[in-house]
Scaffold this motif. Structure first.
Motif, PDB file in Angstrom:
ATOM      1  N   ALA A 185       0.852  -1.173   0.000  1.00 10.02           N
ATOM      2  CA  ALA A 185       0.000   0.000   0.000  1.00 10.02           C
ATOM      3  C   ALA A 185       0.898   1.236   0.000  1.00 10.02           C
ATOM      4  N   ARG A 186       0.510   2.241  -0.769  1.00  9.93           N
ATOM      5  CA  ARG A 186       1.314   3.453  -0.834  1.00  9.93           C
ATOM      6  C   ARG A 186       1.126   4.237   0.445  1.00  9.93           C
ATOM      7  N   SER A 187       2.152   4.954   0.827  1.00  9.35           N
ATOM      8  CA  SER A 187       2.132   5.629   2.118  1.00  9.35           C
ATOM      9  C   SER A 187       1.408   6.968   2.076  1.00  9.35           C
ATOM     10  N   PHE A 188       1.046   7.460   0.892  1.00  7.78           N
ATOM     11  CA  PHE A 188       0.342   8.728   0.824  1.00  7.78           C
ATOM     12  C   PHE A 188      -1.025   8.515   0.185  1.00  7.78           C
ATOM     13  N   VAL A 189      -1.910   9.410   0.441  1.00  9.35           N
ATOM     14  CA  VAL A 189      -3.260   9.313  -0.091  1.00  9.35           C
ATOM     15  C   VAL A 189      -3.310  10.111  -1.380  1.00  9.35           C
ATOM     16  N   LYS A 190      -3.683   9.459  -2.448  1.00 13.72           N
ATOM     17  CA  LYS A 190      -3.763  10.119  -3.740  1.00 13.72           C
ATOM     18  C   LYS A 190      -5.194  10.584  -3.952  1.00 13.72           C
ATOM     19  N   GLU A 191      -5.313  11.759  -4.548  1.00 16.73           N
ATOM     20  CA  GLU A 191      -6.653  12.272  -4.832  1.00 16.73           C
ATOM     21  C   GLU A 191      -7.368  11.347  -5.799  1.00 16.73           C
ATOM     22  N   LYS A 192      -8.616  11.040  -5.493  1.00 19.04           N
ATOM     23  CA  LYS A 192      -9.414  10.186  -6.357  1.00 19.04           C
ATOM     24  C   LYS A 192     -10.006  11.048  -7.472  1.00 19.04           C
ATOM     25  N   LYS A 193      -9.746  10.667  -8.712  1.00 17.02           N
ATOM     26  CA  LYS A 193     -10.273  11.409  -9.850  1.00 17.02           C
ATOM     27  C   LYS A 193     -10.870  10.429 -10.848  1.00 17.02           C
ATOM     28  N   SER A 194     -11.982  10.812 -11.408  1.00 14.81           N
ATOM     29  CA  SER A 194     -12.544   9.970 -12.457  1.00 14.81           C
ATOM     30  C   SER A 194     -11.782  10.254 -13.745  1.00 14.81           C
ATOM     31  N   LYS A 195     -11.928   9.374 -14.719  1.00 18.34           N
ATOM     32  CA  LYS A 195     -11.183   9.512 -15.973  1.00 18.34           C
ATOM     33  C   LYS A 195     -11.597  10.758 -16.745  1.00 18.34           C
ATOM     34  N   HIS A 196     -12.833  11.192 -16.582  1.00 17.66           N
ATOM     35  CA  HIS A 196     -13.350  12.297 -17.376  1.00 17.66           C
ATOM     36  C   HIS A 196     -13.295  13.623 -16.625  1.00 17.66           C
ATOM     37  N   GLU A 197     -12.798  13.621 -15.407  1.00 16.34           N
ATOM     38  CA  GLU A 197     -12.773  14.845 -14.616  1.00 16.34           C
ATOM     39  C   GLU A 197     -11.697  15.789 -15.139  1.00 16.34           C
ATOM     40  N   ILE A 198     -12.100  17.012 -15.364  1.00 21.30           N
ATOM     41  CA  ILE A 198     -11.164  18.038 -15.827  1.00 21.30           C
ATOM     42  C   ILE A 198     -10.564  18.696 -14.588  1.00 21.30           C
ATOM     43  N   PRO A 199      -9.250  18.833 -14.533  1.00 19.60           N
ATOM     44  CA  PRO A 199      -8.657  19.452 -13.346  1.00 19.60           C
ATOM     45  C   PRO A 199      -9.104  20.902 -13.196  1.00 19.60           C
ATOM     46  N   ALA A 200      -9.171  21.337 -11.941  1.00 23.53           N
ATOM     47  CA  ALA A 200      -9.613  22.700 -11.662  1.00 23.53           C
ATOM     48  C   ALA A 200      -8.589  23.696 -12.204  1.00 23.53           C
ATOM     49  N   PRO A 201      -9.074  24.782 -12.827  1.00 26.23           N
ATOM     50  CA  PRO A 201      -8.140  25.800 -13.306  1.00 26.23           C
ATOM     51  C   PRO A 201      -7.393  26.436 -12.123  1.00 26.23           C
ATOM     52  N   GLU A 202      -6.107  26.679 -12.327  1.00 31.58           N
ATOM     53  CA  GLU A 202      -5.275  27.287 -11.289  1.00 31.58           C
ATOM     54  C   GLU A 202      -4.875  28.682 -11.748  1.00 31.58           C
ATOM     55  N   PHE A 203      -4.967  29.624 -10.817  1.00 33.64           N
ATOM     56  CA  PHE A 203      -4.583  30.997 -11.120  1.00 33.64           C
ATOM     57  C   PHE A 203      -3.550  31.444 -10.100  1.00 33.64           C
TER      58      PHE A 203
END
Length: 183
Positions: free
Chosen positions: A74-92
């Motif tokens: 098991a990996r030691s960090f928690v990875k964000e769960k994302k669906s395949k079609h989810e567009i990442p949030a725009p960053e400013f």
């Protein structure tokens, strides 16, 4: 506790030897270098003399080792769960050097005003275009831009915000959620 012929190691020194004799609480050993020395019982520790590899190998469960190697850890960090079609949030990025090519001659007030107006413009655009989430990167610094951003975001009824993902941004970003259909 110690018998003649036992292999021992001296606790506070990097020295090993074989017990020659034991008298009361004193143990005489011959070191690996050939010196004869006497130590108290509490200064020595008995070392397992077995160098028979087949005897040592018997204590391992070969099937257990194979199973551990096959199963992914098991990996030691928690990875964000994302669906395949989810567009990442725009960053400013609201750092002044990202907003204007040359900010020399600008006062702190001018810089903060430009950063706030930029954030407000992005929030208005996200609300108008029904973008559910955006991220503002403001940096850590003294927290002036973050508090100004918090004040600005607090003026909207259909906006919720929180610190962004620490693993990705550290403490220098705010995640903004545009709530839809709020009346």
């Amino acid at each position: 506790m110690f018998n003649k012929g036992d292999k021992v190691s001296v606790l506070d020194e990097a020295m090993n030897g074989i017990v020659l004799s034991v008298q009361n609480k004193e143990v005489t050993i011959e070191t690996e270098e050939g010196f004869v020395m006497t130590y108290f019982v509490n200064e020595l520790i008995k070392v397992d003399n077995s160098s028979d590899l087949s005897k040592d190998m018997g204590s391992f469960n070969l099937n257990q080792i194979k199973k551990e190697k096959e199963e992914p850890k098991a990996r030691s960090f928690v990875k964000e769960k994302k669906s395949k079609h989810e567009i990442p949030a725009p960053e400013f990025d609201l750092h002044i050097e990202k907003l204007v090519p040359n900010f020399r001659g600008m006062s702190n007030y001018d810089i903060l005003t430009l950063q706030s107006e930029t954030a407000k413009r992005h929030i208005e655009f996200a609300i108008k275009n029904r973008i559910p989430k955006i991220v503002f990167i403001h940096g850590v610094g003294e927290g002036i831009l973050k508090s100004e951003l918090d004040f600005l975001l607090g003026r909207y009824d259909n906006v919720a915000f929180q610190d962004a993902n620490y693993q990705k941004y550290g403490l220098g970003a705010t995640e903004v959620f545009i709530l839809q259909n709020v009346k």
